[in-house]
Design an enzyme around this catalytic site. Structure first.
Site, PDB file in Angstrom:
ATOM      1  N   ASP A 129       0.843  -1.192   0.000  1.00 21.92           N
ATOM      2  CA  ASP A 129       0.000   0.000   0.000  1.00 21.92           C
ATOM      3  C   ASP A 129       0.883   1.247   0.000  1.00 21.92           C
ATOM      4  O   ASP A 129       2.065   1.194   0.334  1.00 21.92           O
ATOM      5  CB  ASP A 129      -0.942   0.016   1.207  1.00 21.92           C
ATOM      6  N   ASP A 160       8.769   3.661  -1.710  1.00 16.58           N
ATOM      7  CA  ASP A 160       8.075   3.308  -0.466  1.00 16.58           C
ATOM      8  C   ASP A 160       6.698   2.732  -0.767  1.00 16.58           C
ATOM      9  O   ASP A 160       5.729   3.464  -0.844  1.00 16.58           O
ATOM     10  CB  ASP A 160       7.967   4.563   0.404  1.00 16.58           C
ATOM     11  N   GLU A 191       0.259  -0.671   5.871  1.00 19.61           N
ATOM     12  CA  GLU A 191       1.291  -0.044   6.694  1.00 19.61           C
ATOM     13  C   GLU A 191       1.122   1.460   6.722  1.00 19.61           C
ATOM     14  O   GLU A 191       1.329   2.105   7.750  1.00 19.61           O
ATOM     15  CB  GLU A 191       2.674  -0.429   6.164  1.00 19.61           C
ATOM     16  N   GLU A 192       0.760   2.048   5.575  1.00 18.60           N
ATOM     17  CA  GLU A 192       0.612   3.501   5.518  1.00 18.60           C
ATOM     18  C   GLU A 192      -0.634   3.995   6.243  1.00 18.60           C
ATOM     19  O   GLU A 192      -0.829   5.210   6.379  1.00 18.60           O
ATOM     20  CB  GLU A 192       0.583   3.972   4.058  1.00 18.60           C
ATOM     21  N   HIS A 456       6.545   9.820   0.696  1.00 21.46           N
ATOM     22  CA  HIS A 456       5.323  10.473   1.184  1.00 21.46           C
ATOM     23  C   HIS A 456       5.092  11.834   0.538  1.00 21.46           C
ATOM     24  O   HIS A 456       4.010  12.395   0.675  1.00 21.46           O
ATOM     25  CB  HIS A 456       5.313  10.640   2.719  1.00 21.46           C
TER      26      HIS A 456
END
Length: 486
Positions: A129, A160, A191-192, A456
């Protein structure tokens, strides 16, 4: 943390090797008695094999990035499911026994293949994800189409952590048909979003993830050309601070000067969280000193984008401020927007704060200290409420022992220079769950990122040359760990 793991529970034939027997032999080998795990010729064969695989690895990475698998609930979660299936198919194609599990959350993928009789087992972690893309106008190219510029691939998840997924698959392919270890690949799907169902996955499927070494590919390297093993991570918490000063909003001309508006009170309250030099002013929080690596203000300014003339905050070495001391950041404010503002005293206002904690800090105790500070510094008698939104512990590895030695040697094999041990100022709270569930496994935290990755953020990217070295290092690591049991 040692590298000797107690016997794993029965897994219905998935793990034919005795984990405790294999790693018991590993733990008994001393540096003085051990011969090199693998020869230079073997390393070169692995390097050549990975180089030949990279075009296919890149193509598969591009296909994964095209799937907008944002796990935030406001986005279409069917893409996360599609991403999980794509990862599962990649693993099935390599001969792994694969299952997609949800356990009430976003889908994760677990794949396993047995190694030679008596060999250790390695679990490889990554997540499929990704973060939301944000404002697409901030991107130079479309966030969900990989675009190459100057030796880097740009796209959301390019680093990422879909590159982490593909690094694991590249290492697997490098040993196709001749794996030196039992191998489990665990690719999480949320995870995010804070890994809300990870505890349930570990409770119900933890026996399938048990290993002598767990490689978590979700961190960074020290610099392009300089590999790193992440040995500390800060913990963190997020909290919402609400300030109320009136039971309803009123005319600023009629009442301003005697009644305080909530926004002004909130700003005054937030300013109490730091001393004049910018150090966190909350009493009682843990703080430590980071390792002594060469990292000066000029490099920090370049990597952070700090504007000329803006001072650094805090005291002590820059790396200590980033890795082992607390920080508090205001990441959001609820107040009337400028374009909708009127001459009114606001009755209430709120802010969300992000608190990063020293690796040793208990996040529950830290929240109590932050809450007490805010309540005791309420300006002008304003009413203050502090609500915990999320928290997670840090990580501090005792990074010694034969498995860590082989990890460092693998980095040196791939890069041609010795790795450094680093801390990371960010948080990966789920690592604490792995440490608790698998207390005797060697937890190896590494990753594909570098200081220019911008994970991000807009224009997230992956350095292609470094990515290939990551794949080589992981493939060599599997060979080195497998050789230890011989």
């Amino acid at each position: 943390m040692t590298s000797k793991l107690a016997a794993a529970p029965d897994t219905g034939g998935r793990h034919t090797a005795s984990v405790s027997a294999a790693i018991g032999r590993v733990a008994d080998v001393t540096d003085a008695a051990r011969t090199p795990a693998i020869t230079p010729d073997e390393i070169e064969r692995i390097r050549a094999r990975v180089a030949a695989l990279m075009p296919k690895v890149r193509a598969d990475l591009e296909a994964l990035v095209r799937i907008p698998s944002v796990s935030a609930s406001s986005f279409d979660q069917s893409h996360v499911a599609r991403s999980a299936e794509a990862v599962a198919e990649l693993l099935r194609a390599e001969g792994l026994e694969v299952e997609v599990v949800t356990e009430g959350g976003r889908p994760a993928v677990i794949g396993h293949v047995d190694g030679p009789e008596g060999a250790p087992t390695v679990t490889l972690y990554a997540h499929h994800d990704v973060q939301p893309p944000g404002d697409e106008s901030d991107w130079d190219t479309a966030p969900f189409e990989l675009t190459e510029r100057d030796g880097r691939l740009y796209g959301r998840g390019a680093a990422d952590d879909k590159a982490g997924v593909m690094a694991h698959i590249a290492a697997l392919r490098a040993h196709s048909g001749d794996l030196p270890v039992g191998l489990t690949i665990f690719v999480e799907g949320e995870e995010e979003s804070g890994s809300p169902s990870l505890e349930t996955i570990l409770e119900r499927h933890g026996d399938r993830l048990a290993a002598d070494a767990i490689v978590i590919a979700d961190s960074t390297n020290w610099a392009v050309g300089a590999p790193a093993l992440t040995t500390t991570l800060r913990g963190g918490l997020r909290a919402v601070v609400t300030v109320r000063t009136l039971d309803h909003s009123v005319h600023s001309g009629m009442y301003g000067g005697a009644a305080v508006d909530a926004v002004t009170a909130l700003v005054r309250l937030l300013s109490s969280l730091h001393d004049d030099d910018g150090s966190v002013a909350v009493a009682g929080l843990d703080a430590g000193e980071a390792s002594d690596l060469d990292y000066d203000e000029a490099r920090f300014r370049e990597e952070s984008g700090l504007l000329d003339g803006v001072d650094l905050i805090g005291t002590g070495s820059i790396l200590s401020r980033l890795w082992t001391k607390p920080s508090i950041t205001t990441i959001g404010i609820d107040a009337t927007s400028i374009d909708k503002a009127s001459n009114t005293l606001a009755a209430s206002a709120a802010a969300k704060i992000s608190v990063r904690l020293a690796p040793t800090q208990d996040p529950v105790a830290a929240f109590a200290l932050v809450k007490a500070h805010l309540e005791s510094h309420a300006p002008w008698g304003a009413r203050v409420e502090v609500a915990l939104e999320e928290s997670g512990p840090g990580f501090a590895a005792d990074a010694d022992g034969p498995v860590y030695d082989e990890a460092r040697a693998s980095f040196a094999d791939a890069w041609g220079v010795d790795p450094v041990d680093i801390g990371v100022g960010g948080s990966i709270p789920f690592i604490a769950s792995f440490v608790e569930r698998f207390p005797d496994a060697a937890i190896i935290v590494t990753g594909v990122e570098d200081p220019d990755t911008r994970a991000h953020g807009a224009n997230e990217s992956l350095h292609l040359g470094e990515f290939e070295k990551v794949c080589v290092a992981e493939a060599v690591f599997l060979a080195r760990v497998g050789a230890l049991h011989a």
